[in-house]
Design a protein around this motif. Structure first.
Motif, short mmCIF file in Angstrom:
data_model
loop_
_atom_site.label_atom_id
_atom_site.label_comp_id
_atom_site.label_asym_id
_atom_site.label_seq_id
_atom_site.Cartn_x
_atom_site.Cartn_y
_atom_site.Cartn_z
N LEU A 111 37.75 33.32 45.82
CA LEU A 111 38.11 34.36 45.07
C LEU A 111 36.83 35.99 45.22
CD1 LEU A 111 40.19 35.74 42.48
CD2 LEU A 111 38.68 34.54 41.18
N HIS A 112 37.59 36.73 45.22
CA HIS A 112 36.80 38.19 45.44
C HIS A 112 37.19 39.47 45.48
CE1 HIS A 112 33.64 40.24 47.95
NE2 HIS A 112 32.95 39.50 47.61
N ILE A 113 36.36 39.79 44.95
CA ILE A 113 37.48 41.66 44.86
C ILE A 113 38.04 42.20 45.80
CG2 ILE A 113 35.59 42.10 42.63
CD1 ILE A 113 33.78 44.15 44.06
N GLU A 114 38.87 43.50 45.37
CA GLU A 114 39.69 43.25 46.82
C GLU A 114 37.97 44.57 48.00
OE1 GLU A 114 43.10 46.50 45.82
OE2 GLU A 114 43.27 46.45 48.57
N GLN A 115 37.46 45.24 47.23
CA GLN A 115 36.95 46.36 47.78
C GLN A 115 37.92 47.36 48.14
OE1 GLN A 115 34.25 42.75 50.00
NE2 GLN A 115 32.73 44.57 48.70
N GLY A 116 39.06 47.70 48.02
CA GLY A 116 39.64 48.60 48.52
C GLY A 116 40.68 49.06 47.47
N GLU B 92 49.25 50.03 43.98
CA GLU B 92 50.34 49.86 43.97
C GLU B 92 51.08 49.08 42.50
OE1 GLU B 92 51.52 46.94 47.20
OE2 GLU B 92 51.57 48.71 48.62
N GLY B 93 49.69 48.55 42.24
CA GLY B 93 49.66 48.50 40.27
C GLY B 93 49.83 46.62 40.18
N LYS B 94 48.97 46.14 42.06
CA LYS B 94 49.17 44.58 41.55
C LYS B 94 48.15 43.80 40.68
CE LYS B 94 52.94 44.31 43.60
NZ LYS B 94 54.09 45.42 43.16
N SER B 95 48.35 43.25 40.26
CA SER B 95 46.79 42.26 39.81
C SER B 95 46.19 41.20 40.82
CB SER B 95 47.17 41.80 38.19
OG SER B 95 47.23 42.91 37.15
N ILE B 96 47.70 41.25 41.58
CA ILE B 96 46.56 39.99 42.94
C ILE B 96 46.75 39.97 43.91
CG2 ILE B 96 46.69 37.37 43.25
CD1 ILE B 96 45.11 37.72 40.44
N GLY B 97 45.41 39.83 44.81
CA GLY B 97 46.11 40.01 46.38
C GLY B 97 46.65 38.79 46.88
N ILE B 98 47.21 37.92 46.97
CA ILE B 98 46.96 36.88 48.20
C ILE B 98 46.54 36.96 49.68
CG2 ILE B 98 48.48 34.32 48.66
CD1 ILE B 98 49.41 34.89 46.15
N LEU C 189 41.55 34.95 47.77
CA LEU C 189 43.41 36.04 46.16
C LEU C 189 41.60 37.12 46.08
CD1 LEU C 189 43.23 32.85 43.40
CD2 LEU C 189 44.76 34.52 45.12
N PHE C 190 42.31 37.94 46.16
CA PHE C 190 41.94 39.53 45.61
C PHE C 190 42.28 39.69 44.24
CE2 PHE C 190 41.33 41.09 50.29
CZ PHE C 190 40.11 40.31 50.37
N VAL C 191 41.37 40.39 43.34
CA VAL C 191 41.71 41.43 42.46
C VAL C 191 41.48 42.89 42.41
CG1 VAL C 191 41.58 39.30 40.77
CG2 VAL C 191 39.54 40.52 41.38
N PRO C 192 42.29 43.69 42.20
CA PRO C 192 42.01 45.44 42.23
C PRO C 192 40.17 45.19 41.41
CG PRO C 192 44.11 44.45 40.46
CD PRO C 192 43.11 43.13 40.80
N SER C 193 39.92 46.23 42.79
CA SER C 193 38.94 47.85 42.43
C SER C 193 39.07 48.87 41.80
CB SER C 193 38.28 47.41 44.18
OG SER C 193 37.56 46.19 44.88
N ILE C 194 38.93 49.56 40.66
CA ILE C 194 39.11 50.61 40.30
C ILE C 194 38.17 51.59 40.80
CG2 ILE C 194 38.78 51.58 38.01
CD1 ILE C 194 37.90 49.42 36.18
N GLY C 195 39.22 52.14 41.48
CA GLY C 195 39.19 53.47 42.33
C GLY C 195 39.17 53.25 43.63
N GLY C 196 39.41 52.21 44.12
CA GLY C 196 39.36 51.02 45.33
C GLY C 196 37.57 50.75 45.29
N ARG C 197 36.72 51.71 45.01
CA ARG C 197 35.55 51.29 45.43
C ARG C 197 34.55 49.51 44.70
NH1 ARG C 197 32.96 56.51 43.35
NH2 ARG C 197 31.48 55.61 44.99
N SER C 198 33.42 49.51 45.90
CA SER C 198 32.60 48.75 45.82
C SER C 198 31.10 48.90 46.83
CB SER C 198 33.41 47.71 46.08
OG SER C 198 32.09 45.98 46.68
N HIS C 199 30.77 47.81 46.86
CA HIS C 199 28.69 47.69 47.72
C HIS C 199 28.32 49.79 46.38
CE1 HIS C 199 29.21 45.73 51.13
NE2 HIS C 199 29.98 44.77 50.34
#
Ligand SMILES: [Zn+2]
Length: 409
Positions: free
Chosen positions: A190-195, A201-207, A374-384
């Motif tokens: 399970l990881h944050i999406e980082q994008g 798309e207003g989705k909670s989970i990425g598979i 599994l991914f969960v959303p990253s706010i603003g698509g920001r990571s690192h």
């Protein structure tokens, strides 16, 4: 059976304080002081629930009930706890703590599944020390071995082997480090999406379905260095202006991808002599191409190489191309994807099947063991970056879906 998001957040909030850069994001490199502190916290949290913790010679850590590690048919859940410099508080460690929470919840509910699950922390995922990403998982998969302990070195020459000895890790024995894949039923991360995709798309989970493949090349362009004042424009062989045209071409070619999924990046450029009053003589830059289809990556690289050749000829400069690294695209296990979809639907979770442009530890394990991510959303698509964040509700949904998947596999 329900995970406790409060417990996950409490752990994550303590762990984010183990940083070399307080007030400026989380900097926690593998084998450093703060890595050691984070490991102690996790060990204590595990021990308080009666779990055993084992650490291998590379620093990969395993947490489970007594006997699980020798069991056939076990499920491994994991990620990493190291970070980039001034990174975020969720990358990697959210997956580790959610794994621990899954194990805690199973054990508290006296589920038989508890004895099937082992949480794994992969060492040195980010490559912050040695420039080699997913180091711990590469050792676990047998892609790296004893010879790499001396080969992998920090910029100031310290080897991985020396670092491990200094930190008191056991000496390397292949059979204790490389996984026996025949005993593992599944690997989950399970990881944050980082994008930005899930948030947009207003989705909670990425598979995760496909993991992008990647090819990295290095281009060196050599012109003629000369006086920036005394050399007329028509007389120049400027390596940097030639490189600039090549770099623009990389972007143009990538944008032509018919599916719009291929990405290409020039992230590292060295100009020499790099002086304001000297025409650049040499420019070395990397080009990284990532995509879902191997053929498309190969044809894009070929197109870029042709462009470099054409531009160099036009500009009267010479060039050289080196292939640095390559990984093939591949898909996560279809069965596990199906289970995750069903579980997300049952939970009334908004989700989408998606590709991963980033590579994770599970990608190294996936060719050997049925795997899912599994991914969960990253706010603003920001990571690192220090602003890296995810809505607490999404963090809870991700961890719950991880538990539901473990129960359904
Ligand atoms: Zn990560």
């Amino acid at each position: 059976m329900k995970i406790s998001i409060e417990r996950i957040l409490a752990d994550l909030n303590i762990l984010k304080s183990f940083t070399d850069t307080p007030g400026c994001g989380v900097t926690r490199f593998s084998y450093g002081e703060n890595d050691a502190k984070a490991r102690i916290h996790i060990k204590e949290a595990a021990a308080s629930h009666g779990f055993l913790v084992r650490t291998d010679a590379i620093g990969n850590m395993y947490i489970g009930l007594p006997g699980t590690t020798d069991k056939k048919g076990m499920i491994r859940i994991g990620s990493h706890i190291d970070t980039v410099r001034s990174g975020g508080w969720l990358d990697g460690i959210y997956g580790v703590i959610s794994g621990l929470e899954v194990l805690r919840t199973l054990e508290e509910n006296k589920s038989e599944r508890a004895s099937d699950v082992e949480v794994v922390i992969f060492a040195e995922e980010e490559g912050s020390n040695f420039g080699s990403t997913m180091t711990g998982s590469k050792f676990a998969a047998g892609l790296y071995g004893a010879e790499d302990l001396g080969r992998l070195r920090t910029d100031d020459g310290k080897s991985l082997g020396d670092m491990l000895t200094k930190r008191g890790f056991a000496s390397y024995r292949r059979e204790e480090v490389v996984w026996d894949f025949s005993r593992i039923k599944a690997m989950l991360e399970l990881h944050i999406e980082q994008g930005p995709i899930l948030e947009q798309e207003g989705k909670s989970i990425g598979i995760v379905d496909s993991i992008f493949g990647m090819t990295t090349i290095e281009v060196s362009i050599v012109g003629i260095g000369n006086h920036a004042g005394a050399t007329p424009m028509y007389y120049r062989k400027d390596a940097l202006t030639a490189a600039a045209l090549c770099i623009s071409e990389v972007e143009r070619v990538a944008k032509e991808d018919p599916e719009g999924v291929l990405v290409a990046t020039v992230g590292k450029v060295a100009v020499s002599p790099n002086c304001s009053n000297v025409i650049p003589e040499k420019v070395v830059f990397t080009i990284e191409v990532r995509g879902k289809l191997e053929d498309r990556i190969i044809s894009t690289i070929k197109q870029i190489e042709e462009a470099v050749s054409g531009i160099s000829e036009q500009r009267g400069v010479t060039y050289e191309i080196r292939h640095l690294a390559e990984s093939k695209p591949f898909r996560m296990d279809g069965c596990i994807i199906g289970i995750m979809e069903n579980m997300a639907e049952d939970a009334g979770c908004s989700y989408r099947i998606m590709d991963s442009g980033a590579v994770h530890d599970t990608c190294v394990i996936a060719p050997h063991v049925p795997s899912g991510m599994l991914f969960v959303p990253s706010i603003g698509g920001r990571s690192h970056v220090p602003f890296e964040n995810t809505d607490a509700g999404d963090l809870a949904r991700g961890a719950q879906l991880l538990l539901d998947t473990v129960l359904a596999i």
